[in-house]
Design an enzyme around this catalytic site. Structure first.
Site, short mmCIF file in Angstrom:
data_model
loop_
_atom_site.label_atom_id
_atom_site.label_comp_id
_atom_site.label_asym_id
_atom_site.label_seq_id
_atom_site.Cartn_x
_atom_site.Cartn_y
_atom_site.Cartn_z
N ILE A 6 5.96 -3.22 -7.35
CA ILE A 6 5.05 -2.02 -7.65
C ILE A 6 5.43 -0.88 -6.81
CG2 ILE A 6 2.70 -0.84 -7.37
CD1 ILE A 6 1.53 -3.88 -7.53
N ARG A 7 6.09 0.04 -7.44
CA ARG A 7 6.70 1.02 -6.63
C ARG A 7 7.50 0.59 -5.29
NH1 ARG A 7 5.61 6.32 -6.79
NH2 ARG A 7 4.99 6.50 -4.77
N CYS A 16 6.01 -5.38 0.68
CA CYS A 16 6.27 -4.07 -0.01
C CYS A 16 6.05 -2.95 1.20
CB CYS A 16 5.09 -3.96 -1.11
SG CYS A 16 5.89 -2.48 -2.42
N HIS A 18 5.24 -8.63 -4.43
CA HIS A 18 3.91 -8.90 -3.86
C HIS A 18 3.32 -10.29 -4.12
CE1 HIS A 18 2.40 -4.91 -3.11
NE2 HIS A 18 3.16 -4.49 -3.85
N GLU A 38 1.32 -12.04 -2.82
CA GLU A 38 -0.39 -12.18 -2.93
C GLU A 38 -0.79 -12.10 -4.12
OE1 GLU A 38 1.40 -9.67 -1.85
OE2 GLU A 38 0.27 -7.77 -2.38
N GLY A 90 0.94 -1.08 0.03
CA GLY A 90 -0.20 -0.02 0.22
C GLY A 90 1.05 1.18 0.09
N GLU A 91 0.66 2.13 1.01
CA GLU A 91 1.55 3.36 1.00
C GLU A 91 1.80 3.37 2.52
OE1 GLU A 91 2.33 4.85 -2.00
OE2 GLU A 91 3.64 5.89 -0.82
N SER A 92 3.07 3.35 2.83
CA SER A 92 3.84 3.07 4.10
C SER A 92 3.40 4.32 4.86
CB SER A 92 5.04 2.56 4.09
OG SER A 92 5.85 3.72 3.27
N1 GLN Z 1 6.04 3.01 -2.66
C1 GLN Z 1 5.26 2.45 -1.35
C2 GLN Z 1 5.60 2.91 -0.22
O1 GLN Z 1 6.68 3.60 -0.35
C3 GLN Z 1 5.21 1.10 -1.26
C4 GLN Z 1 4.63 0.51 -2.54
C5 GLN Z 1 3.86 -0.91 -2.24
O2 GLN Z 1 3.27 -1.31 -1.22
N2 GLN Z 1 3.38 -1.61 -3.42
O3 GLN Z 1 5.14 2.93 0.85
#
Ligand code: GLN
Length: 193
Positions: free
Chosen positions: A140-141, A79, A176, A178, A48-50
């Site tokens: 993903i990122r 991630c 990921h 999952e 997600g987005e930490s």
């Molecule tokens: N770029 C996100 C972060 O810095 C992590 C990306 C992800 O969980 N797919 O939190």
């Protein structure tokens, strides 16, 4: 039967629930409060987005309970979840649980790994126990794991950098697992419960 929680504040927690069910052998439960945390034997922190997750952990007053949970029970972070487990975070620096002796750089692969499906070959030790061969990995990122200290075992690398690691009861993946229907990473984690 053991029960595994999935931190469900933000991110792709639903995909982890399905992956855990595919791996089999444990009940799953979404975790949103400290009370929920008290009734699980292990926890998955999803991607997600930490930085957003950190804000939500603060609002829900879950940061300290989560850290304390990690001193006793296994956590798999993928991630953004791996970023939360790390001891050190850069780009930019931010708070983390410090439960694994790794340092990570957020979005460390730059634009190249904004979104990529590739194949990685897990290390011998992983293949010996988990079976199978190459593993599909969705990035993903993704963060890059910059350093691993003594006590951390690297289970897979991509372009030389660790992407799947374990330390004692905890595991972190920068990709990921999952999303690909390959149950090996979740099974490895469930064996720690
Ligand atoms: N770029 C996100 C972060 O810095 C992590 C990306 C992800 O969980 N797919 O939190």
């Amino acid at each position: 039967m053991k029960r595994v929680g999935i931190l469900a504040l933000q991110g792709d927690f639903e995909a982890h629930r399905k992956a855990l069910e595919l791996a089999g052998g444990a009940e799953t439960m979404e975790v949103r409060t400290a009370g929920d945390l008290a009734s699980v034997d292990g926890l998955v922190i999803p991607g997600g987005e930490s930085s957003t997750m950190l804000k939500l952990l603060d609002i829900e007053q879950l940061f300290d309970p989560l850290k304390e949970f990690g001193h006793r029970k296994p956590i798999l972070g993928t991630c953004a979840g791996a970023i939360l487990l790390a001891r050190g975070v850069s780009n930019p620096p931010q708070a983390s649980l410090g439960l694994m002796d790794i340092s990570v750089e957020r979005n460390g692969y730059g634009r190249q790994l904004d979104s990529r499906v590739t194949e990685i070959t897990p290390e011998e030790e992983f293949l010996r126990r988990a079976g199978g061969g190459k593993m599909e990995a969705v990035f993903i990122r993704a963060p890059i794991i910059k350093t691993v200290r003594d006590g951390v075992t690297v289970l897979a690398r991509y372009r030389g950098a660790p992407v799947l690691v374990e330390q004692g009861r905890h595991m972190a993946a920068t990709f990921h697992p999952e999303l690909t229907g390959d149950p090996r990473v979740h099974r490895w984690f469930l064996d720690k419960l």
